[in-house]
Design a protein around this motif. Structure first.
Motif, PDB file in Angstrom:
ATOM      1  N   PRO A   1       5.861   2.920  -5.109  1.00  0.00           N
ATOM      2  CA  PRO A   1       5.019   2.719  -3.925  1.00  0.00           C
ATOM      3  C   PRO A   1       3.633   2.186  -4.287  1.00  0.00           C
ATOM      4  N   LEU A   2       3.100   2.682  -5.400  1.00  0.00           N
ATOM      5  CA  LEU A   2       1.760   2.243  -5.780  1.00  0.00           C
ATOM      6  C   LEU A   2       1.770   0.777  -6.206  1.00  0.00           C
TER       7      LEU A   2
ATOM      8  N   LEU B   1       1.878  -1.289  -3.241  1.00  0.00           N
ATOM      9  CA  LEU B   1       0.550  -1.290  -2.632  1.00  0.00           C
ATOM     10  C   LEU B   1      -0.342  -2.350  -3.275  1.00  0.00           C
ATOM     11  N   CYS B   2      -0.350  -2.333  -4.617  1.00  0.00           N
ATOM     12  CA  CYS B   2      -1.200  -3.292  -5.329  1.00  0.00           C
ATOM     13  C   CYS B   2      -0.737  -4.726  -5.061  1.00  0.00           C
TER      14      CYS B   2
ATOM     15  N   LYS C   1       0.831  -5.866  -2.524  1.00  0.00           N
ATOM     16  CA  LYS C   1       0.507  -6.263  -1.159  1.00  0.00           C
ATOM     17  C   LYS C   1      -0.950  -6.719  -1.063  1.00  0.00           C
ATOM     18  N   SER C   2      -1.824  -5.975  -1.733  1.00  0.00           N
ATOM     19  CA  SER C   2      -3.239  -6.319  -1.624  1.00  0.00           C
ATOM     20  C   SER C   2      -3.551  -7.626  -2.333  1.00  0.00           C
TER      21      SER C   2
ATOM     22  N   SER D   1      -9.685   7.069   4.575  1.00  0.00           N
ATOM     23  CA  SER D   1      -8.300   7.057   5.054  1.00  0.00           C
ATOM     24  C   SER D   1      -8.239   6.720   6.543  1.00  0.00           C
TER      25      SER D   1
ATOM     26  N   THR E   1      -4.438  -2.177   2.619  1.00  0.00           N
ATOM     27  CA  THR E   1      -4.051  -1.931   1.230  1.00  0.00           C
ATOM     28  C   THR E   1      -5.211  -2.208   0.278  1.00  0.00           C
TER      29      THR E   1
ATOM     30  N   ALA F   1      -7.110   0.831   0.154  1.00  0.00           N
ATOM     31  CA  ALA F   1      -6.293   1.828  -0.537  1.00  0.00           C
ATOM     32  C   ALA F   1      -6.366   1.638  -2.042  1.00  0.00           C
ATOM     33  N   VAL F   2      -6.358   0.378  -2.484  1.00  0.00           N
ATOM     34  CA  VAL F   2      -6.405   0.120  -3.925  1.00  0.00           C
ATOM     35  C   VAL F   2      -7.737   0.597  -4.500  1.00  0.00           C
TER      36      VAL F   2
END
Lengths: 279, 361
Positions: free
Chosen positions: A32-33, A36-37, A39-40, A231, A247, A250-251
């Motif tokens: 998932p992480l 996430l990365c 995607k960003s 958040s 994202t 989030a990163v």
């Protein structure tokens, strides 16, 4: 060439458990992480920088880290006293108090958020008294700290308890025989041996505070630039269908918490090496 | 500094650890408190140190050099205490452990850093661990740790030294060495010391006087020689070394034996007639033929010859075992072998009536 496939060990199953560990961590944490990365990165570097350097994002990240650190610090002190009392003394209803420590774990965060807001609001049990002195905790950064303190308490208490139980009574007796008073015994004999556990508890409470969402949104008021946590900003971006923007924040959150936790862990590792007496 | 303990009792809940115990430790003496586990010896030591508080009682008191210290807390009693499991501070180096007591002193009486370093250096030399100052306790062996613990206790120049089973956690060889070393150290510094042990050999070898304790009471106080050769009670007799117990009658100083049985099976002290007669293994002789007097017919079962004496274990007709110690000369003269029939003949023995004893020869 001789391949040694198996090394004999008293505890078998190293290969199996390592395989499972790698698989499990990949599935639950790493995958998932990574997504996430990835995607960003889809948004490109200039756009990424534009998103994260926005004053509102910057303010929310700063607020999140500051409040989480404050709450973890409060818990380090308060949780220490609770753990000390629960481990070192016997008193009626001790079991019940002990069980109560876990409640913040079990309660849905929205429930705790609503109840905390009700109590601390200017019409609430505690809030109305504080209002007389013009102290307003709800809808300020203090509200966020209260919520984070609430949910972080069990981490400090539960990591400290085993460390306090491990303290040897003879060490304290030896210190007393050598002329140390109670404060000196605490400062020079007890304190150094429990620092590692306290640091671990602090780190866990801190991390929990960083990621908390449910209980805070009710009590913080969510004012941009003032009481908006990171958040919440992510959720806002998502609601605006700005997935890449969400994202990106989030990163930033992920990397900085990782760095902070790594530092605390290194500190913890270093201090526990000292306690074990390995120079 | 002399220690006097007056009428001390101590209970933990329903359990009575000490019953009205009084004791005097002379100045510069090394006294051993000896007894089985649960006899109250550690409790007595902890009460002397102040780590435990005796039951409140107007007639009870603890005096150091004639001054009552009962109300003085541990840290003002100036006692050095050595624990069975060392209780070293594991996050401190050996040097920091030893210097701890000095560093904790109030500023007015605290020696300077260099003075502390000198004192620690001297103590390291005393415990033969020069160059170990920077190590941590986890890097030392058990015997070394206990020496560090002793140095740490001595660093504050205590008035009395209290040792709670100091060698209990060490293996036999190290124990023996440390015991001899401790005695030599005591002869050098002459610090009034109380040593708790359950090992009778240790107590008899190290101490100036031995206090034998049993069931929360003192059974006998005396020099090692006195308690070993002139025990006042069956318990002391049995606790200090091996004993054979016989059933018999004593008439006009003469032993008439009914039947023998072993130490292990014996229940202490039987005052009824027939009486229990106690004889140490070296107080018995073995004869191949019964020439005159009383003897027990027995068969040789086992021989232990590894040592300065021959230890012979015989089985009597009723199944009871008797242990006899003979000089090696006597043993070879008798030419004993396992399975050989012989007679056990008492040379001397003891009968206890109340607290008094009769020696028969």
């Amino acid at each position: 060439m001789v391949w040694r496939l198996k090394k004999h060990s008293v505890l078998p199953g190293f290969g199996l458990t390592l395989g499972f560990t790698v698989f499990y961590l990949s599935l639950i944490v790493l995958l998932p992480l990574t997504a996430l990365c990835l995607k960003s990165t889809s948004m490109g570097w200039p756009q990424f920088w534009e998103t994260v350097s926005h004053p509102r994002v910057w303010a929310s990240c700063r607020l999140t880290f500051e409040t989480a650190a404050t709450a973890a610090l409060i818990n380090a002190v308060g949780g220490f006293i609770v753990a000390w009392c629960l481990v070192r003394y016997d008193f009626p209803l001790k079991r019940i108090f002990d069980a109560m420590v876990d409640l913040p774990f079990a309660l849905p965060t929205a429930v705790s958020g609503i109840s905390l807001t009700t109590i601390y609001a200017s019409s609430g049990w505690i809030g109305q008294w504080l209002a007389r002195w013009d102290i307003k905790l709800v809808y300020s950064r203090w509200g966020i700290i209260i919520a984070m303190t609430f949910i972080g308490l069990p981490f400090v208490v539960r990591t400290l308890q085993p460390a306090l139980e491990d303290l040897e009574k003879e060490n304290e007796e030896a210190a007393a025989c050598l002329g140390a008073n109670r404060w000196q015994t605490f400062r020079f004999v007890i304190w150094p041996t429990i620092i590692p556990a306290l640091l671990t508890g602090f780190a866990m409470a801190f991390a929990r505070g960083l990621g908390e969402y449910g209980s805070i949104v009710f009590i913080s008021g969510n004012m941009p630039m003032k009481t908006e946590i990171a958040s919440l900003l992510i959720i806002t971006k998502l609601e605006q269908h700005d997935l890449a923007g969400a994202t990106a924040i989030a990163v930033i959150l992920l990397v900085s918490s990782f760095v902070v936790l790594l530092c605390i862990n290194l500190l913890q590792w270093w201090s526990s090496e000292r306690v074990r007496g390995v120079a | 500094m002399s220690i006097e303990v007056r009428n001390i009792s101590k209970s933990f809940g329903n359990f009575t650890a000490l019953r009205d115990v009084s004791l005097q430790v002379h100045d510069g003496e090394l006294l051993a408190l000896l007894g089985p586990s649960g006899s109250g010896k550690t409790t007595l030591l902890r009460i002397i140190s102040g780590l435990e508080v005796p039951n409140p009682n107007p007639s009870s008191d603890i005096l150091f050099h004639g001054q009552s210290v009962v109300d003085r807390p541990v840290r003002h009693r100036e006692v050095g205490f050595v624990f069975q499991h060392y209780a070293l501070f594991r996050h401190m180096s050996v040097a920091d452990n030893i210097g701890f007591g000095l560093r904790m002193r109030p500023r007015a009486t605290r020696p300077s850093k260099s003075e502390i370093r000198d004192r620690v250096g001297k103590l390291l030399k005393l415990i033969q661990l020069e160059g170990f100052g920077d190590r941590f306790p986890s890097q030392l062996s058990g015997g070394q740790r206990q020496r560090v613990a002793l140095a740490r206790a001595l660093a504050v120049e205590p008035k009395v030294l209290l040792l709670d089973e100091p060698f209990g956690a060490l293996d036999a060889k190290v124990r023996q060495g440390l015991r001899t070393w401790l005695r030599r150290l005591h002869d050098e510094i002459h610090l009034t010391s109380v040593l708790v042990t359950h090992d009778q050999e240790e107590a008899l070898e190290v101490a100036d006087r031995v206090v034998v304790m049993n069931q929360s009471r003192i059974e006998q106080i005396g020099t090692p020689d006195e308690v070993f050769h002139h025990p006042k009670t069956p318990f002391v007799m049995e606790f200090l070394g091996q004993v054979n117990v016989f059933h018999g009658r004593v008439t006009k100083g003469k032993i008439e034996l009914d039947d023998p049985f072993t130490t292990e099976q014996h229940e202490p002290h039987n005052n009824s007639n027939p009486q229990a007669i106690y004889a140490r293994p070296h107080e018995l002789d073995i004869q191949r033929e019964l020439t005159n007097g009383e003897g027990i017919a027995a068969k040789v079962r086992r021989l232990h010859l590894a040592g300065p004496i021959a230890r012979v274990i015989l089985e009597a007709e009723n199944g009871g075992h008797v242990q006899v110690h003979l000089s090696l000369e006597r043993f070879y003269e008798l030419a004993l072998q396992p399975g050989v029939a012989a007679y056990v003949v008492p040379k001397s023995g003891r009968v206890f009536e109340g607290a008094s004893k009769t020696i028969l020869g």
